[in-house]
Design a protein around this motif. Structure first.
Motif, PDB file in Angstrom:
ATOM      1  N   ASN A  62      -1.237   2.687  10.075  1.00  5.47           N
ATOM      2  CA  ASN A  62      -0.524   2.387   8.997  1.00  5.47           C
ATOM      3  C   ASN A  62       0.772   3.640   9.126  1.00  5.47           C
ATOM      4  OD1 ASN A  62      -1.635   4.856   7.988  1.00  5.47           O
ATOM      5  ND2 ASN A  62      -3.499   3.223   7.337  1.00  5.47           N
ATOM      6  N   GLY A  64       1.215   6.012   7.125  1.00 10.73           N
ATOM      7  CA  GLY A  64       0.526   7.495   6.975  1.00 10.73           C
ATOM      8  C   GLY A  64       0.008   8.103   8.097  1.00 10.73           C
ATOM      9  N   TYR A 131       7.519   3.837  -0.516  1.00  7.19           N
ATOM     10  CA  TYR A 131       6.714   4.685  -1.363  1.00  7.19           C
ATOM     11  C   TYR A 131       5.637   5.189  -0.951  1.00  7.19           C
ATOM     12  CZ  TYR A 131       4.132   5.298  -5.737  1.00  7.19           C
ATOM     13  OH  TYR A 131       3.408   5.893  -6.866  1.00  7.19           O
ATOM     14  N   LYS A 132       4.808   4.447   0.311  1.00  7.79           N
ATOM     15  CA  LYS A 132       3.695   5.305   0.797  1.00  7.79           C
ATOM     16  C   LYS A 132       4.167   6.416   1.603  1.00  7.79           C
ATOM     17  CE  LYS A 132      -0.265   5.326   2.361  1.00  7.79           C
ATOM     18  NZ  LYS A 132      -1.435   6.038   1.540  1.00  7.79           N
ATOM     19  N   CYS A 133       5.191   6.138   2.347  1.00 13.08           N
ATOM     20  CA  CYS A 133       5.844   7.371   3.023  1.00 13.08           C
ATOM     21  C   CYS A 133       6.260   8.622   2.188  1.00 13.08           C
ATOM     22  CB  CYS A 133       7.046   7.166   3.911  1.00 13.08           C
ATOM     23  SG  CYS A 133       6.483   6.200   5.554  1.00 13.08           S
ATOM     24  N   GLU A 135       4.677   9.416  -1.010  1.00 15.33           N
ATOM     25  CA  GLU A 135       3.236   9.926  -1.119  1.00 15.33           C
ATOM     26  C   GLU A 135       2.687  11.088  -0.081  1.00 15.33           C
ATOM     27  OE1 GLU A 135       0.995   7.355  -4.304  1.00 15.33           O
ATOM     28  OE2 GLU A 135       0.587   6.692  -2.483  1.00 15.33           O
TER      29      GLU A 135
END
Length: 398
Positions: A62, A64, A131-133, A135
């Motif tokens: 992923n 992250g 958004y995930k990046c 975080e």
């Protein structure tokens, strides 16, 4: 000021580190095929006019996980460029959809994150990943400012007659249904370069961004006044896997007569159409290979692709009341001389005349490829979204 730029796609993550205000990056990299077999990272450092690269392969589940490996390359590899995450002043994030809330680079707060999250449904392939990046970057670069630069921001100058749809006003007021436009960071960067090249502030420019996603923009005096993508990044040109413009009656027909669900229809027009659906591959290089083998589907795919672009050139010539320059940019725009030729053929009535030799000779920097007699400049300008993001972040912090 060290600014790390993160530009994440649905299965990729590009990054560049800038020591602003210098334009040349300290390093750059690409994490490809995230969540797909064959994942790899390529990390490149620029020192004393020389380029040094390292490449690592291995499954990356992923974004992250990919970003954590990027940090290791930045700090601990043979080509490390910083001592620790604390050396990063700011992390600039490309965020695809900003709705009407954001018109420029924005410091990321909890409220900003809520707004980005609300827009997931409008850019389902990108905003969740963006958004995930954010975080992961907040956890990784704890002391850095996190800044969002939105693809939609450049198009907030569209006049109401261009951004409103011909449906009751209630849908705009209640549900914010309107044209937003995308690839704004790219269109902004290349149009500014074109204005400098033309040496005229009062200009009429058509920017043509051709990558896996494709869009065009009509830009007058440096401001976007119309663009081909709309409420989401699906409309307009034919793309790698997206259909572009399609009659909504097709959707109604498939639902009513073939029992298609909304998920199936979304998958069809977003992931199974475009070059992939017509020609058999979403990669223009594969389509060109099939073309050389005489593949009829590939021939049709390329004709459709060029035809859509020509239609928008005609429309935007009318919107702008003339053209000073057209710009080709992004992966296909910069690297496919055959597509540039196909688009520019039979546009002499608009004053667009290509120089075939200059077109073929293009090698990767800003260049005119029009004939000496052409009334309209035909420019190929390498886009640099990462620098544009860094530039906007630096301006905000400065």
């Amino acid at each position: 000021m060290n600014i790390l730029v993160i530009n994440s796609g649905s299965s990729s993550l590009k990054y560049q580190l800038f020591k602003m205000p210098e334009k040349a990056p300290v390093c750059s990299g690409l994490v490809e095929r995230i969540g797909i077999e064959g994942s790899f990272i390529k990390h490149t450092v620029y020192r004393n006019g020389e380029k040094h690269s390292i490449e690592e392969s291995g499954f990356i589940a992923n974004h992250g996980e990919g970003l954590k490996q990027v940090l290791t390359l930045l700090t601990q590899s043979e080509y490390a460029v910083i001592n620790s995450p604390d050396d990063i002043t700011a992390v600039g994030h490309r965020v695809v959809h900003g709705g009407e809330h954001f018109t420029g680079a924005t410091l990321i707060t909890d409220e900003v994150k809520k707004q980005i999250k609300k827009l997931f449904s409008l850019a389902p392939l990108h905003n969740p990943v963006n958004y995930k990046c954010i975080e992961v970057a907040e956890q990784t670069f704890v002391n850095a400012k996190q800044i969002a630069v939105f693809d939609t921001a450049f198009h907030q100058t569209l006049p109401e007659k261009a951004y409103r749809y011909a449906i009751p006003e209630w849908y705009y007021k209640k549900h914010s249904i309107r044209v937003y436009g995308f690839h704004g960071t790219s269109h902004k960067y290349v149009s500014e370069q074109a204005i400098k090249w033309l040496n005229q502030e009062n200009s009429k420019i058509i920017s043509i961004h051709l990558g896996n996603g494709c869009s065009m923009a009509a830009i007058k005096d440096g401001k976007s006044i119309d663009t081909s993508m709309g409420f989401g990044p699906l409309s307009g040109l034919m793309m790698g896997t997206r259909s572009g413009d399609i009659d909504p009656s097709v959707i109604f027909h498939l639902m009513e007569h073939s029992g298609y669900t909304l998920d199936q229809l979304s998958t069809l027009v977003n992931k199974q159409s475009g070059l992939l659906g017509v020609g058999g591959s979403s990669d223009m290089r594969d389509i060109r290979k099939l073309l050389s083998e005489g593949n009829a589907a590939a021939i049709l795919a390329l004709k459709l692709y060029a035809y859509r672009i020509k239609k928008f050139i005609g429309a935007y010539a009318a919107v702008l009341n003339g053209i000073d320059a057209i710009i080709f940019t992004a992966g296909v725009g910069e690297n496919d001389s055959n597509m540039r030729e196909a688009v520019c053929t039979e546009l002499d009535y608009l004053g667009i005349e290509l120089d075939p030799d200059q077109n073929i000779a293009y090698k990767g920097e800003l260049k005119e490829i029009n004939s000496a007699s052409s009334k309209v400049k035909i420019l190929v300008i390498p886009t640099n979204e990462e620098y544009e993001i860094a530039h906007q972040c630096y301006g905000l912090l400065d």
